[in-house]
Design an enzyme around this catalytic site. Structure first.
Site, PDB file in Angstrom:
ATOM      1  N   ILE A 153       1.845 -13.013 -12.678  1.00 14.04           N
ATOM      2  CA  ILE A 153       1.754 -14.440 -13.055  1.00 14.04           C
ATOM      3  C   ILE A 153       0.468 -14.753 -13.832  1.00 14.04           C
ATOM      4  CG2 ILE A 153       1.861 -16.842 -12.220  1.00 14.04           C
ATOM      5  CD1 ILE A 153       4.404 -15.352 -11.502  1.00 14.04           C
ATOM      6  N   ARG A 204     -11.494 -25.930  -0.908  1.00 17.53           N
ATOM      7  CA  ARG A 204     -10.493 -26.575  -1.775  1.00 17.53           C
ATOM      8  C   ARG A 204      -9.104 -26.490  -1.153  1.00 17.53           C
ATOM      9  NH1 ARG A 204     -10.200 -24.406  -7.485  1.00 17.53           N
ATOM     10  NH2 ARG A 204      -8.567 -25.966  -7.360  1.00 17.53           N
ATOM     11  N   CYS A 224     -10.274 -20.976 -16.648  1.00 19.16           N
ATOM     12  CA  CYS A 224     -10.147 -20.866 -15.194  1.00 19.16           C
ATOM     13  C   CYS A 224     -10.432 -19.427 -14.797  1.00 19.16           C
ATOM     14  CB  CYS A 224      -8.728 -21.271 -14.812  1.00 19.16           C
ATOM     15  SG  CYS A 224      -8.296 -20.979 -13.101  1.00 19.16           S
ATOM     16  N   ASP A 257      -0.185 -16.650  -4.969  1.00 23.22           N
ATOM     17  CA  ASP A 257      -1.231 -17.237  -4.117  1.00 23.22           C
ATOM     18  C   ASP A 257      -1.435 -16.464  -2.815  1.00 23.22           C
ATOM     19  OD1 ASP A 257      -1.660 -19.142  -6.026  1.00 23.22           O
ATOM     20  OD2 ASP A 257      -0.534 -20.722  -5.020  1.00 23.22           O
ATOM     21  N   ARG A 311      -4.489 -20.108 -18.317  1.00 21.16           N
ATOM     22  CA  ARG A 311      -3.771 -21.257 -17.778  1.00 21.16           C
ATOM     23  C   ARG A 311      -3.625 -22.432 -18.760  1.00 21.16           C
ATOM     24  NH1 ARG A 311      -5.398 -22.326 -11.668  1.00 21.16           N
ATOM     25  NH2 ARG A 311      -3.306 -23.170 -11.621  1.00 21.16           N
ATOM     26  N   ARG A 355      -7.855 -28.380 -11.949  1.00 24.48           N
ATOM     27  CA  ARG A 355      -6.864 -28.349 -13.024  1.00 24.48           C
ATOM     28  C   ARG A 355      -5.642 -29.207 -12.711  1.00 24.48           C
ATOM     29  NH1 ARG A 355      -7.554 -24.379 -16.444  1.00 24.48           N
ATOM     30  NH2 ARG A 355      -5.386 -24.496 -17.038  1.00 24.48           N
ATOM     31  N   LYS A 379      -1.421 -28.205   0.208  1.00 24.88           N
ATOM     32  CA  LYS A 379      -2.241 -28.714  -0.904  1.00 24.88           C
ATOM     33  C   LYS A 379      -1.392 -28.905  -2.156  1.00 24.88           C
ATOM     34  CE  LYS A 379      -4.804 -25.651  -3.413  1.00 24.88           C
ATOM     35  NZ  LYS A 379      -4.479 -25.679  -4.858  1.00 24.88           N
ATOM     36  N   ASN A 380      -0.606 -27.890  -2.505  1.00 24.54           N
ATOM     37  CA  ASN A 380       0.107 -27.936  -3.783  1.00 24.54           C
ATOM     38  C   ASN A 380       1.345 -28.829  -3.763  1.00 24.54           C
ATOM     39  OD1 ASN A 380      -1.848 -26.372  -4.877  1.00 24.54           O
ATOM     40  ND2 ASN A 380      -0.668 -24.462  -4.852  1.00 24.54           N
TER      41      ASN A 380
END
Ligand code: EPU
Length: 422
Positions: free
Chosen positions: A329, A401, A116, A307, A121, A92, A22-23
């Site tokens: 993070i 998602r 978020c 993640d 963020r 986002r 996805k990213n």
């Protein structure tokens, strides 16, 4: 609204094929805005977020078509140079169109993402970086208004923190800037390497791939792309942890083991047998033998990924002993803790520290829980697979998602999992 139901306590066995990341897909899709023409992207996962990006690109004027996991994008004519709030607020990563629109159109108007679930963020590093390469950026009516009348010009950008989408936005913008741009303290995630490869194949001149210093020699024009999305390391990691938590054995295939080194090391420390091939990782939890508690601290790549923090915490609730999970993070990425507690987990939090008191493999019980964000949701799925009895997870649109065919993939491993209307 749909919920996910899992009857837990069944060890998972078998192979699971990992989808495209996805990213990586999101920035590569945005990069097709950089030059007119017909682009092809392969191994694109069919997810809620990639559909949102397709909708945004279509609004901007890109014509799209999909055949299986191949996405065709024709960005010959753009109709808009703005990303409306309605789209940005649902994802986002829509802010990724800022750099390419500015580079191609000389101006762009992109909604500020807003709050978020996992943290504030901000996108201040994106705008400060673009200003260093000649853009004027103002915030007006909730929108980033960016302009570069005479075109973007090379410059040196130092990021205070390595930012993934910030690095990607600057990379895309700087490819068409006049002169040389240097990005220092850039993020090094594999998804950025995927974008660098795509941009270079389009004619960009970027060096330093994989390092924290990227040098971009601006070019006058680019040509359309035909590139493939790298495998999703977070999806692969999630399934490895799920198999471990269930007490089973299996393989994630079509993945890139080098991208998962930090997780593999932690799983080995937890007592799991792991083998790595060229494009697979196998895991064996030795018939559900005891798990050792292991501390983790999330870090930018190649450190342990934020993640995969929530998923590892779910696994550690089943270990023997105590461990600390340090989220460095994002400031609010422990939303799963209260839900895991509903399943019997013993976890305390102190700011960004999670203190897990492992209960052993049979410590969790099924319960109704609520998904709060994408990765928190996947930690609930992992806990539910390991728990005795039934777990109902509501608000599963979060999972959709980022996890392609989750129910089908888990079912193929032998899990009892299905969707129901709430
Ligand atoms: N930050 C700032 N200012 C900025 C940008 C970032 O202060 O302008 C801070 C953030 O608040 C955070 C840190 O810098 O503390 C790093 O954030 P980063 O910018 O790297 O995050 P991102 O680019 O918004 C991407 C992924 C996230 C992933 C993070 C960290 C995409 C589309 N999203 O977000 O993925 O958690 O990097 O690795 O690539 C997910 O897939 O579930 C997800 C949230």
């Amino acid at each position: 609204m749909e919920k996910l139901v899992i009857e837990g306590g069944i060890p998972l066995y078998g192979d699971i094929r990992i989808s495209g990341a996805k990213n990586a897909a999101l920035p590569l899709m945005a990069a097709t805005l950089l030059c007119p023409g017909k682009h092809t992207l392969r191994n694109v996962p069919d997810l809620r977020d990639t559909c949102t990006m397709i909708r945004l690109l279509e609004y901007l004027g890109v014509k799209t078509g999909r055949e299986g996991d191949v996405l065709y994008l024709d960005s010959t004519c753009l109709e808009h140079d703005d990303a409306p709030y309605e789209m940005v607020k649902t994802m986002r990563a829509s802010v990724l169109v800022l750099g390419p629109l500015l580079a191609r159109c000389g101006k762009a108007r992109v909604s500020l993402p807003g709050g978020c679930a996992i943290g504030e963020r901000p996108v201040n590093f994106h705008t400060a970086g673009l200003q260093k390469i000649g853009a004027r950026c103002n915030i007006e009516d909730g929108y980033i208004q960016a302009e570069a009348e005479g075109g973007l010009k090379g410059g040196t950008v130092y990021f205070d923190l390595p930012t993934v989408t910030g690095t990607e936005n600057l990379l895309m913008a700087a490819t068409l800037a006049a002169g040389k741009t240097i990005l220092k303290n850039a993020a090094r995630e594999p998804e950025i390497g995927n974008l660098v490869d795509m941009l270079n194949s389009m004619g960009a001149k970027i060096s330093g791939r994989g390092s924290d210093t990227l040098t971009i020699e601006g070019v006058c024009a680019l040509k359309p792309a035909d590139n493939s999305i790298i495998p999703d390391r977070i999806e692969a990691g999630t399934y490895l942890i799920a198999i471990a938590a269930s007490g089973g054995a299996g393989r994630v295939t079509n993945c890139c083991p080098a991208h998962l080194s930090s997780l593999v090391e932690k799983l080995r420390q937890a007592g799991l047998d792991i083998e790595e091939g060229e494009s697979f990782i196998s895991i064996d939890s030795r018939q559900g033998s005891a798990l050792t508690s292991v501390d983790i601290q999330t870090r930018p790549y190649p450190g342990y990924p934020t993640d995969l923090q929530a998923q590892f915490m779910a696994l550690m609730t089943l270990a023997e002993g105590n461990c600390t999970i340090h989220e460095t993070i994002f400031e609010n990425r422990f939303m799963h803790v209260a839900e895991l507690r509903r399943m019997g987990a013993k976890i305390k939090t102190d700011g960004r520290l999670g203190l897990v008191n492992g209960l052993g493999r049979s410590g969790l019980r099924g319960a109704p829980v609520m998904a709060t964000d994408l990765r928190a949701s996947s930690s609930l799925v992992i806990a539910a697979l390991a728990a005795e009895g039934r777990t109902d997870i509501s608000r599963i649109y979060h999972l959709e998602r980022g996890y392609e065919n989750l129910v089908e993939k888990l079912s193929a491993l032998g899990a009892k999992v299905w969707k129901e209307q709430e």
